[in-house]
Design a protein around this motif. Structure first.
Motif, PDB file in Angstrom:
ATOM      1  N   ASN A  60      -2.079  21.502 -14.131  1.00 13.01           N
ATOM      2  CA  ASN A  60      -3.294  21.999 -14.706  1.00 13.01           C
ATOM      3  C   ASN A  60      -4.523  21.460 -13.680  1.00 13.01           C
ATOM      4  O   ASN A  60      -4.837  22.657 -13.738  1.00 13.01           O
ATOM      5  CB  ASN A  60      -2.762  21.652 -15.923  1.00 13.01           C
ATOM      6  CG  ASN A  60      -2.811  22.351 -17.227  1.00 13.01           C
ATOM      7  OD1 ASN A  60      -2.901  22.873 -18.097  1.00 13.01           O
ATOM      8  ND2 ASN A  60      -1.337  21.362 -17.766  1.00 13.01           N
ATOM      9  N   LEU A  61      -3.967  21.114 -12.887  1.00  8.97           N
ATOM     10  CA  LEU A  61      -5.131  20.572 -12.158  1.00  8.97           C
ATOM     11  C   LEU A  61      -5.177  21.590 -11.053  1.00  8.97           C
ATOM     12  O   LEU A  61      -5.911  21.668 -10.519  1.00  8.97           O
ATOM     13  CB  LEU A  61      -5.261  18.748 -11.895  1.00  8.97           C
ATOM     14  CG  LEU A  61      -5.379  17.217 -12.893  1.00  8.97           C
ATOM     15  CD1 LEU A  61      -5.372  16.352 -12.694  1.00  8.97           C
ATOM     16  CD2 LEU A  61      -6.906  18.493 -13.295  1.00  8.97           C
ATOM     17  N   GLN A  62      -4.045  21.244 -10.792  1.00 11.47           N
ATOM     18  CA  GLN A  62      -3.063  22.616  -9.430  1.00 11.47           C
ATOM     19  C   GLN A  62      -3.929  23.816  -9.831  1.00 11.47           C
ATOM     20  O   GLN A  62      -4.265  24.733  -9.172  1.00 11.47           O
ATOM     21  CB  GLN A  62      -1.695  23.005  -9.041  1.00 11.47           C
ATOM     22  CG  GLN A  62      -1.273  24.147  -8.317  1.00 11.47           C
ATOM     23  CD  GLN A  62      -2.468  22.644  -7.174  1.00 11.47           C
ATOM     24  OE1 GLN A  62      -2.304  22.048  -6.460  1.00 11.47           O
ATOM     25  NE2 GLN A  62      -3.020  23.558  -6.107  1.00 11.47           N
ATOM     26  N   VAL A  63      -3.850  24.274 -11.135  1.00 15.24           N
ATOM     27  CA  VAL A  63      -5.555  25.458 -11.462  1.00 15.24           C
ATOM     28  C   VAL A  63      -6.171  25.678 -11.223  1.00 15.24           C
ATOM     29  O   VAL A  63      -7.069  26.224 -10.577  1.00 15.24           O
ATOM     30  CB  VAL A  63      -5.086  25.976 -12.818  1.00 15.24           C
ATOM     31  CG1 VAL A  63      -5.741  27.234 -13.156  1.00 15.24           C
ATOM     32  CG2 VAL A  63      -2.999  26.120 -13.069  1.00 15.24           C
ATOM     33  N   LEU A  64      -6.290  24.725 -11.424  1.00 15.23           N
ATOM     34  CA  LEU A  64      -8.639  24.008 -11.405  1.00 15.23           C
ATOM     35  C   LEU A  64      -8.710  23.823  -9.800  1.00 15.23           C
ATOM     36  O   LEU A  64      -9.732  24.441  -9.737  1.00 15.23           O
ATOM     37  CB  LEU A  64      -8.619  22.881 -12.040  1.00 15.23           C
ATOM     38  CG  LEU A  64     -10.037  22.091 -11.815  1.00 15.23           C
ATOM     39  CD1 LEU A  64     -11.053  22.919 -12.274  1.00 15.23           C
ATOM     40  CD2 LEU A  64     -10.500  20.445 -12.206  1.00 15.23           C
ATOM     41  N   ARG A  65      -7.830  23.160  -8.926  1.00 16.83           N
ATOM     42  CA  ARG A  65      -8.596  22.937  -7.943  1.00 16.83           C
ATOM     43  C   ARG A  65      -8.386  24.283  -7.148  1.00 16.83           C
ATOM     44  O   ARG A  65      -8.548  24.329  -6.178  1.00 16.83           O
ATOM     45  CB  ARG A  65      -6.958  22.540  -7.079  1.00 16.83           C
ATOM     46  CG  ARG A  65      -6.781  21.918  -5.691  1.00 16.83           C
ATOM     47  CD  ARG A  65      -7.831  21.523  -5.365  1.00 16.83           C
ATOM     48  NE  ARG A  65      -7.664  21.397  -3.538  1.00 16.83           N
ATOM     49  CZ  ARG A  65      -7.187  22.300  -2.425  1.00 16.83           C
ATOM     50  NH1 ARG A  65      -7.667  23.017  -2.784  1.00 16.83           N
ATOM     51  NH2 ARG A  65      -7.892  21.504  -0.940  1.00 16.83           N
ATOM     52  N   GLU A  66      -7.537  25.930  -7.472  1.00 20.76           N
ATOM     53  CA  GLU A  66      -6.727  26.819  -6.982  1.00 20.76           C
ATOM     54  C   GLU A  66      -8.079  27.444  -7.363  1.00 20.76           C
ATOM     55  O   GLU A  66      -8.978  28.685  -6.349  1.00 20.76           O
ATOM     56  CB  GLU A  66      -5.893  27.549  -7.616  1.00 20.76           C
ATOM     57  CG  GLU A  66      -4.448  27.195  -6.689  1.00 20.76           C
ATOM     58  CD  GLU A  66      -3.108  27.603  -6.970  1.00 20.76           C
ATOM     59  OE1 GLU A  66      -3.348  28.082  -7.988  1.00 20.76           O
ATOM     60  OE2 GLU A  66      -2.286  26.644  -6.668  1.00 20.76           O
ATOM     61  N   GLU A  67      -8.847  27.239  -8.874  1.00 22.27           N
ATOM     62  CA  GLU A  67     -10.069  28.527  -9.202  1.00 22.27           C
ATOM     63  C   GLU A  67     -11.438  27.183  -7.577  1.00 22.27           C
ATOM     64  O   GLU A  67     -12.165  28.332  -7.476  1.00 22.27           O
ATOM     65  CB  GLU A  67     -10.493  27.898 -10.823  1.00 22.27           C
ATOM     66  CG  GLU A  67     -11.272  28.276 -11.092  1.00 22.27           C
ATOM     67  CD  GLU A  67     -11.577  29.431 -10.882  1.00 22.27           C
ATOM     68  OE1 GLU A  67     -12.149  30.533 -11.171  1.00 22.27           O
ATOM     69  OE2 GLU A  67     -10.084  30.270 -11.006  1.00 22.27           O
TER      70      GLU A  67
END
Length: 125
Positions: free
Chosen positions: A34-41
């Motif tokens: 889930n944090l990877q999604v944030l990181r990419e955003e």
């Protein structure tokens, strides 16, 4: 151990030096995903200032008795050059868009708490 493109298991270990127990590894993997999604955003590195906590460390730092950190479901996050308001709002927008898992989002003065409890919880401190 690499969990995602930008997160390693060691980033989530307890500040007392304890690693994430094998029995709850699946939780830290889901949190990292889930944090990877944030990181990419946001396209900026995310610092995890608190991830998994042992019961002893959680008590020492004044964590909630049933803290999501105890089960490696939570991370306290900081992003250089991004306000806690903007970080919180971005996480909530990604949750609302169905890109991140519903959970707890708390804004503090210097960090934002995000957890994957599966139910909505919001607060500011």
């Amino acid at each position: 151990m690499q969990l995602t493109a930008n997160f390693k298991l060691g980033e989530f270990k307890c500040k007392d030096g304890a690693g994430v127990p094998d029995a709850i590894f699946v939780n830290v993997q889901e949190l990292a995903n889930n944090l990877q999604v944030l990181r990419e955003e946001i396209d900026k590195p995310i610092t995890i200032i608190s991830g998994y906590r042992t019961p002893e460390y959680n008590q020492q730092c004044g964590g909630a008795q049933l803290s999501q950190h105890l089960t490696a479901n939570a991370g306290d996050l900081k992003v250089s050059g991004m306000s806690t308001d903007d970080l919180r709002d971005t996480i909530i927008a990604l949750i609302d868009a169905g890109k991140m898992k519903q959970g707890g989002v708390g804004r503090y003065d210097t960090f934002v708490h995000y957890d994957i409890r599966g139910t909505k919880a919001r607060w500011s401190a």
